[in-house]
Design an enzyme around this catalytic site. Structure first.
Site, mmCIF file in Angstrom:
data_model
loop_
_atom_site.group_PDB
_atom_site.id
_atom_site.type_symbol
_atom_site.label_atom_id
_atom_site.label_comp_id
_atom_site.label_asym_id
_atom_site.label_seq_id
_atom_site.Cartn_x
_atom_site.Cartn_y
_atom_site.Cartn_z
ATOM 1 N N GLU A 165 -25.882 35.174 23.919
ATOM 2 C CA GLU A 165 -27.231 35.752 23.686
ATOM 3 C C GLU A 165 -28.012 35.497 24.830
ATOM 4 O OE1 GLU A 165 -28.426 33.835 20.112
ATOM 5 O OE2 GLU A 165 -26.945 34.749 19.005
ATOM 6 N N GLU A 270 -18.567 37.743 15.131
ATOM 7 C CA GLU A 270 -19.403 36.902 13.837
ATOM 8 C C GLU A 270 -19.540 37.752 12.828
ATOM 9 O OE1 GLU A 270 -22.397 34.877 15.711
ATOM 10 O OE2 GLU A 270 -21.246 34.315 17.373
HETATM 11 C C1 XIL Z 1 -24.994 29.771 13.253
HETATM 12 C C2 XIL Z 1 -24.241 28.728 12.187
HETATM 13 O O1 XIL Z 1 -23.448 29.509 11.239
HETATM 14 C C3 XIL Z 1 -25.123 28.037 11.388
HETATM 15 O O2 XIL Z 1 -24.477 26.948 10.752
HETATM 16 C C4 XIL Z 1 -25.991 26.890 12.483
HETATM 17 O O3 XIL Z 1 -26.894 26.288 11.615
HETATM 18 C C5 XIL Z 1 -26.726 28.037 13.297
HETATM 19 O O4 XIL Z 1 -25.942 28.801 13.931
HETATM 20 N N1 XIL Z 1 -25.013 33.403 16.382
HETATM 21 C C6 XIL Z 1 -24.080 32.636 17.005
HETATM 22 C C7 XIL Z 1 -23.820 31.372 16.077
HETATM 23 O O5 XIL Z 1 -23.726 32.706 18.084
HETATM 24 O O6 XIL Z 1 -23.323 30.321 16.768
HETATM 25 C C8 XIL Z 1 -24.488 31.241 14.943
HETATM 26 O O7 XIL Z 1 -24.206 30.194 13.954
HETATM 27 C C9 XIL Z 1 -25.204 32.517 14.213
HETATM 28 C C10 XIL Z 1 -25.793 33.533 15.305
#
Ligand code: XIL
Length: 379
Positions: A165, A270
């Site tokens: 990001e 994701e």
């Molecule tokens: C999220 C997790 O799923 C949660 O449990 C945590 O509280 C916050 O992060 N982008 C990403 C991930 O790269 O690491 C994030 O994961 C969601 C958004």
């Protein structure tokens, strides 16, 4: 091709959501197979593992993960705040269990992530007096972290999200403390350190909303520049935190094509599909967002209507059609969580909602969307 039905597949067959919902899916229900088997000639299918699953405290979850997936990502345990909570102190207890699970089951193992503006402690950017570090001091700290974490799992974690990001919505570089203190070459440095620590590892740039035009252009420019400098970026991770009507399949298709032209692979890193009313008009997955709860934002607290269940299944099928079309460049599709109960989308961007973004329901049964995904592989 699997010929014998596993115990899990029998559970799946027994537990289908009901005849009305399965209309149009009978052939799939008869010949159901696992996600990993369905896509074995296309790409690996992954899932993010949470703390309970890694610790072996979710036996049903672990059995579904073993049966269905051939890749895992760590939902939180390898983020800086967890693996390196204090200066000089690393905590590898959970990451070691995570990697052992993947190795025992012959899975493609991800590391997530090394350099990010979220879930990183404040001390990382400050000296003993509380002043911001100099560029050289922060680079040294970054290098120590990457060398220690990547080095520990050298040859065992096959792929790392090196930078997560780094881009703003307009495609410019996010003004994170990494950027402010080091300058725009912090990204190249992070990749170089990761490559030095494990020259065989597949290194990824990972971000959300890369389908949006300005951000996509920013990512294309970033990857182009890294490649021109000889930086070994292998894969662009499109996070894939989507919802029912955004982004269109065409947009996802065009975005994958744009990255393919750069000579990198693409991972859907994701994946989840939010079914709830959007709490913000922004296309964001910024974990810092926290919008106030309001009952109109949580309409399915008592269950997902069949209509939406079907919409979700169609949506999953349509997007998997795109991934299959690009199977030469898509190397992985990873779901961000196993069951709807596990999903971060129950608490983000609004805390305490009941969301249904994944393929398995709260009791671990495959949803209609699961069959739609299996069917997308069969064409
Ligand atoms: C999220 C997790 O799923 C949660 O449990 C945590 O509280 C916050 O992060 N982008 C990403 C991930 O790269 O690491 C994030 O994961 C969601 C958004």
């Amino acid at each position: 091709m699997q010929t014998r039905r596993s115990a899990l597949q029998t559970i799946i067959l027994a537990g289908v959501a009901g005849p009305s919902l399965l209309a149009g899916f009978p052939a799939v229900a008869e010949e159901v197979k696992s996600l990993k088997a369905a896509y074995k000639d296309d790409f690996v299918v992954g899932v993010a593992m949470n703390a309970a699953q890694i610790a072996g405290k979710d036996a049903l979850g672990d059995s579904i993960i073993r049966a269905q997936f051939n890749s895992i990502s760590p939902e939180n345990c390898l983020k800086w705040e967890n693996v390196h909570p204090e200066p000089g102190r690393y905590d590898f207890v959970v990451p070691d269990q995570y990697v052992a699970f993947g190795e025992k089951n012959g899975m493609f193992i991800l590391g997530h992530n090394l350099v990010w503006h979220s879930q990183v402690p404040d001390w990382v950017f400050h000296d003993d007096k509380g002043d911001l570090l100099t560029r050289d001091a922060l680079l040294a700290r970054m290098q120590d972290h990457i060398r220690t974490v990547v080095g520990r799992y050298k040859g065992r974690i096959q792929s790392w999200d090196v930078v997560n990001e780094a881009l703003n919505d307009d495609g410019s570089l996010r003004q994170s403390l990494w950027y402010k203190i080091i300058g725009d070459d912090y990204i190249a440095k992070a990749f170089q350190y990761a490559h030095d620590a494990d020259p065989e590892a597949q290194l990824n740039y990972n971000d959300y909303s890369l389908v949006d035009e300005s951000k996509r252009h920013g990512a294309v420019a970033l990857v182009t520049k890294l490649k021109e400098q000889g930086i070994p970026v292998a894969t662009v991770g499109m996070q894939g935190h989507y919802n029912l009507d955004w982004p269109s399949a065409e947009l996802v298709d065009a975005t994958i094509s744009d990255f393919a032209k750069l000579g990198v692979k693409v991972a859907v890193s994701e994946f989840d599909i939010d079914v709830l009313p959007p709490a913000t008009s922004q296309h964001t997955a910024d974990v810092a967002l926290n919008i106030k709860q309001n009952p109109t934002l949580n309409p399915y607290a008592n269950g997902l209507p069949d209509r939406v269940q079907k919409q979700l299944a169609k949506r999953y099928g349509d997007l998997f059609d795109v991934f299959v079309k690009h199977r030469d460049v898509v190397n992985r599709v990873t779901f961000w969580g196993l069951t709807d109960a596990d999903s971060w989308k129950n608490d983000w961007p609004v805390k305490g909602r009941t969301n249904y973004p994944l393929l398995f329901d709260r009791s671990g049964q495959p949803k209609l969307a699961y069959y739609a995904v299996i069917r997308a592989a069969r064409k």
